[in-house]
Design an enzyme around this catalytic site. Structure first.
Site, PDB file in Angstrom:
ATOM      1  N   GLU A 178       0.870  -1.181   0.000  1.00  5.52           N
ATOM      2  CA  GLU A 178       0.000   0.000   0.000  1.00  5.52           C
ATOM      3  C   GLU A 178       0.903   1.226   0.000  1.00  5.52           C
ATOM      4  O   GLU A 178       1.656   1.447   0.944  1.00  5.52           O
ATOM      5  CB  GLU A 178      -0.911   0.024   1.227  1.00  5.52           C
ATOM      6  CG  GLU A 178      -1.808   1.254   1.291  1.00  5.52           C
ATOM      7  CD  GLU A 178      -2.671   1.317   2.533  1.00  5.52           C
ATOM      8  OE1 GLU A 178      -2.866   2.437   3.070  1.00  5.52           O
ATOM      9  OE2 GLU A 178      -3.137   0.245   2.987  1.00  5.52           O
ATOM     10  N   ARG A 237       0.780  10.223   1.152  1.00  7.00           N
ATOM     11  CA  ARG A 237       1.316  11.182   2.117  1.00  7.00           C
ATOM     12  C   ARG A 237       2.541  11.898   1.562  1.00  7.00           C
ATOM     13  O   ARG A 237       3.071  12.803   2.197  1.00  7.00           O
ATOM     14  CB  ARG A 237       1.698  10.465   3.417  1.00  7.00           C
ATOM     15  CG  ARG A 237       0.501   9.869   4.157  1.00  7.00           C
ATOM     16  CD  ARG A 237       0.934   9.235   5.456  1.00  7.00           C
ATOM     17  NE  ARG A 237      -0.200   8.627   6.147  1.00  7.00           N
ATOM     18  CZ  ARG A 237      -0.131   8.048   7.345  1.00  7.00           C
ATOM     19  NH1 ARG A 237       1.033   8.020   7.972  1.00  7.00           N
ATOM     20  NH2 ARG A 237      -1.201   7.512   7.900  1.00  7.00           N
ATOM     21  N   LYS A 294     -11.451  -0.828   6.179  1.00  6.46           N
ATOM     22  CA  LYS A 294     -10.238  -0.549   6.950  1.00  6.46           C
ATOM     23  C   LYS A 294     -10.661  -0.097   8.352  1.00  6.46           C
ATOM     24  O   LYS A 294     -11.554   0.746   8.484  1.00  6.46           O
ATOM     25  CB  LYS A 294      -9.432   0.545   6.267  1.00  6.46           C
ATOM     26  CG  LYS A 294      -8.203   1.012   7.036  1.00  6.46           C
ATOM     27  CD  LYS A 294      -7.433   2.046   6.236  1.00  6.46           C
ATOM     28  CE  LYS A 294      -6.228   2.552   6.990  1.00  6.46           C
ATOM     29  NZ  LYS A 294      -5.390   3.462   6.179  1.00  6.46           N
TER      30      LYS A 294
END
Length: 217
Positions: free
Chosen positions: A41, A45, A129
């Protein structure tokens, strides 16, 4: 989405990486594969996220590549165009979820409350999630939520590491765990991919132990 769910279940653990140097994207993916995990993943960011996803997807077409920390529709579009297999969001943004579903982008949105779970279920989503897991109750919270939402599976992320991932993976409603402990920031930023490979091997050993207990081995 079913294919992605199957691959995540087989992996058990998905490494989460914030890549700052795009030149390290492919070597990182290669180290994870050598360690036994064919998934990653890549979080949005950093400014290198889109190009990192593209390079990994081109180098390893069979690798399951997720775009994480996706906060808006523009990022979702760019991630899929770059080759991301699915989208992961930290929270439940109904506009982003609707956008992805309309365009048939597989998505795993973040939730941490019963209300958010029910919103997700309203969109027909059953894999979510759970974030930030440790900060909001961790395994106890997941087990509590499993009772009324038995058809939902979780991918907990946030505070998961080599010392607690075994217990998380034993939860019946946990499909896989997301974590960054296999990819220490210093090791990634300095290109120490041998360290990442070894940590990945140890993570895989933990999951294999869980699978062995499930199968009575």
């Amino acid at each position: 989405m079913e294919t992605i769910i199957t691959k995540l279940a087989n992996a058990g653990i998905i490494p989460v990486a914030a890549i700052k140097n795009v030149d390290y994207a492919v070597p990182l993916a290669a180290a994870l594969r050598r360690g036994g995990l064919n998934c990653i993943e890549v979080t949005y960011r950093t400014e290198a996220a889109e190009e990192s996803i593209r390079r990994i997807s081109v180098a390893f077409p069979d690798m399951l590549v997720a775009a994480g920390t996706v906060l808006n529709n523009i990022q979702a579009n760019s991630a899929v165009l770059a080759g991301a297999s699915f989208i992961v969001t930290p929270g439940f943004n109904s506009a982003v979820v609707a956008h992805c579903l309309e365009r048939k982008y597989p998505i795993i949105p973040g939730v941490c409350t019963p209300s958010e779970i029910e919103q997700a279920m309203g969109f027909g989503l059953k894999l979510l999630k759970f974030f930030p897991s440790e900060a909001i109750g961790g395994i106890k919270m997941i087990n509590a939520l499993a009772a009324p939402y038995s058809n939902v599976r979780f991918m907990p992320t946030g505070g998961i590491n080599s010392t607690n991932v075994f217990d998380y993976l034993q939860c019946k409603n946990v499909l896989a765990c997301g974590g960054s402990w296999m990819i220490p920031t210093e090791a990634l930023n300095e290109g120490h991919f041998d360290i990442i490979e070894e940590l990945t091997k140890k993570a895989v050993e933990i999951y294999n132990k869980v699978r062995g207990e499930r199968n009575g081995v």
